[in-house]
Design a protein around this motif. Structure first.
Motif, mmCIF file in Angstrom:
data_model
loop_
_atom_site.group_PDB
_atom_site.id
_atom_site.type_symbol
_atom_site.label_atom_id
_atom_site.label_comp_id
_atom_site.label_asym_id
_atom_site.label_seq_id
_atom_site.Cartn_x
_atom_site.Cartn_y
_atom_site.Cartn_z
ATOM 1 N N LEU A 45 0.831 -1.201 0.000
ATOM 2 C CA LEU A 45 0.000 0.000 0.000
ATOM 3 C C LEU A 45 0.868 1.254 0.000
ATOM 4 N N LYS A 46 1.868 1.294 0.875
ATOM 5 C CA LYS A 46 2.735 2.478 0.965
ATOM 6 C C LYS A 46 3.547 2.667 -0.313
ATOM 7 N N PHE A 47 4.110 1.578 -0.819
ATOM 8 C CA PHE A 47 4.914 1.700 -2.039
ATOM 9 C C PHE A 47 4.039 2.052 -3.239
ATOM 10 N N GLY A 48 2.827 1.527 -3.282
ATOM 11 C CA GLY A 48 1.920 1.862 -4.375
ATOM 12 C C GLY A 48 1.594 3.339 -4.402
ATOM 13 N N VAL A 49 1.270 3.898 -3.247
ATOM 14 C CA VAL A 49 0.976 5.333 -3.174
ATOM 15 C C VAL A 49 2.194 6.150 -3.569
ATOM 16 N N SER A 50 3.353 5.796 -3.018
ATOM 17 C CA SER A 50 4.571 6.558 -3.271
ATOM 18 C C SER A 50 4.946 6.561 -4.753
ATOM 19 N N PHE A 51 4.927 5.384 -5.377
ATOM 20 C CA PHE A 51 5.319 5.300 -6.785
ATOM 21 C C PHE A 51 4.252 5.898 -7.701
ATOM 22 N N ALA A 52 2.995 5.819 -7.320
ATOM 23 C CA ALA A 52 1.952 6.438 -8.137
ATOM 24 C C ALA A 52 2.135 7.951 -8.186
ATOM 25 N N VAL A 53 2.389 8.551 -7.032
ATOM 26 C CA VAL A 53 2.565 10.012 -6.960
ATOM 27 C C VAL A 53 3.837 10.441 -7.682
ATOM 28 N N TYR A 54 4.941 9.776 -7.385
ATOM 29 C CA TYR A 54 6.214 10.157 -8.008
ATOM 30 C C TYR A 54 6.195 9.870 -9.509
#
Length: 315
Positions: A45-54
Motif C-alpha cells: 500500500l505504501k509503495f503503491g501510493v509513493s510510486f503512483a505520486v512520483y
C-alpha cells in the motif's frame, strides 16, 4: 492553460500502482495475516501510493523538457519498468506472507526475486541521477518552477541513495513470516532498535532511528516544491509583492532550503538511532535554526519586493 502531455510508460506505471493501492486497501480489510506487527498488505500500500505520486510527477515533467527528449523518454521508460518490477516483487512477497526487504531465505522465488529487486534499486537510483543531471542544463517554465524541479529531482535521487543505507544497516537475525515460519533477515529498517514498534500508517520506528523518514522526505520533496510554486503563482494574482517572477523564484529558493534542511536533519537524526517522534536537544536546536533562517530569508525577500509593487500590472 497548456495541456499536459504524459509520458505514457510512466503514466501506465502510475495507473498500475493506483490499482495496487486499491488491492492493498481491500487486502488490509479482508486478509488478516500480519507481518512484523502490521498487515501483510501495508508495505504494498505504501509503495503503491509513493510510486503512483512520483511516477505521475515524472510523467508530466519529462515531456515538458526541451532538450534530450528521446534520452529522457528512454530514462522515464526504464524507471517505469524498474518500478513495476520492484513494487511487483513487494506485492508478490506480501501475497506469499513473507518479507520483501532483507530476506535471505534460499527458496527459489525469494532468491531470484532478491537479485532482481536489488538490481532494481540500483537502476532507480541511476535513472533518477541521470534525469537530475540532464535537468540541470534545461529550463522548464519560469525560474521558480525550474528551481523547484531541479532541487526536487536532486533530493529524490538523494532519497533513493538513502535506501542503500537502509539495506546495509542492522544485524543478521531470524524473524517469522505471516504463518509463523522462520525467515532470515540481513538488514533493518531502523538504527538502534530495528524491531521496535512503529507509527500508525507509516510504521516508522518509535524506538530508534529510521532511515525511511529521510527516504520519504527526499523522494517526495519535488511534489512539495512544485506545490509551493503553484501556490505562489495563485497568490500573485492578489498580492502585489509576488507578481515579480524573481520574487517568486527567491521564495522558492527558501522552500528548497527548508526541504533540504528537513532531509538533512532527519537523516542525521536517523543515523544517531533517534526516532522522529523523540528528538533530543540537538535535533530540536537544528530544526529551530532551520526554521529561523527560512523565516528570516523569506521576510527579507518580501521586504525587498516592496520596490516592485505596482510595477507589474494586475492580471
Amino acid at each position: 492553460m497548456r495541456e499536459i502531455t504524459w509520458h505514457r510508460p510512466l503514466f501506465v506505471m502510475s495507473a498500475a500502482m493506483a490499482g495496487l493501492v486499491v488491492v492493498a486497501v481491500v487486502g488490509t480489510v479482508v486478509d488478516h495475516r500480519m507481518l512484523a506487527g502490521a498487515s501483510v498488505w501495508a508495505k504494498p500500500l505504501k509503495f503503491g501510493v509513493s510510486f503512483a505520486v512520483y511516477g505521475l510527477t515524472l510523467a508530466a515533467l519529462l515531456p515538458m523538457l526541451p532538450r534530450a527528449r528521446r534520452t529522457m523518454w528512454w530514462l522515464g521508460t526504464a524507471f517505469a519498468v524498474t518500478g513495476l518490477v520492484d513494487v511487483g516483487f513487494i506485492a508478490l512477497q506480501a501475497a506469499r506472507g513473507t518479507h520483501s526487504h532483507f530476506n535471505t531465505a534460499s527458496d527459489p522465488v525469494n532468491a531470484i526475486g532478491q537479485q532482481i529487486f536489488t538490481s532494481g534499486v540500483l537502476g532507480l537510483f541511476g535513472v533518477s541521477l541521470l534525469i537530475s543531471v540532464l535537468l540541470l542544463f534545461q529550463r522548464v517554465g519560469d525560474a521558480a518552477l525550474t528551481r523547484a524541479l531541479r532541487a526536487g529531482l536532486l533530493l529524490a535521487t538523494a532519497g533513493i541513495l538513502v535506501a542503500f543505507g537502509i539495506a546495509g544497516s542492522g544485524p543478521e537475525r531470524t524473524v517469522t513470516d505471516a504463518y509463523g515460519r522462520p525467515v532470515p533477515l540481513a538488514g533493518a529498517r531502523g538504527v538502534g532498535n530495528p524491531d521496535g514498534s512503529g507509527m500508525p500508517l507509516t510504521n516508522w520506528s518509535t524506538t530508534g532511528g529510521d532511515l525511511r523518514v529521510p527516504h520519504f522526505v527526499g523522494l517526495h520533496a519535488i511534489q512539495v516544491l512544485v506545490l509551493v510554486v503553484l501556490v505562489l503563482a495563485v497568490l500573485a494574482r492578489r498580492v502585489d509583492r509576488l507578481r515579480d517572477p524573481a520574487v517568486r523564484a527567491r521564495l522558492t529558493g527558501v522552500a528548497v532550503l527548508g526541504v533540504t534542511g528537513v532531509f538533512a536533519i532527519t537523516t542525521w537524526q536517523a543515523v544517531r538511532g533517534q526516532s522522529l517522534v523523540a528528538p533530543d536537544e540537538l535535533t530540536g536546536t537544528a530544526a529551530g535554526l532551520l526554521a529561523a533562517v527560512c523565516v528570516g530569508w523569506a521576510w527579507l525577500v518580501l521586504s525587498g519586493a516592496r520596490s516592485h509593487t505596482g510595477r507589474v500590472p494586475a492580471p
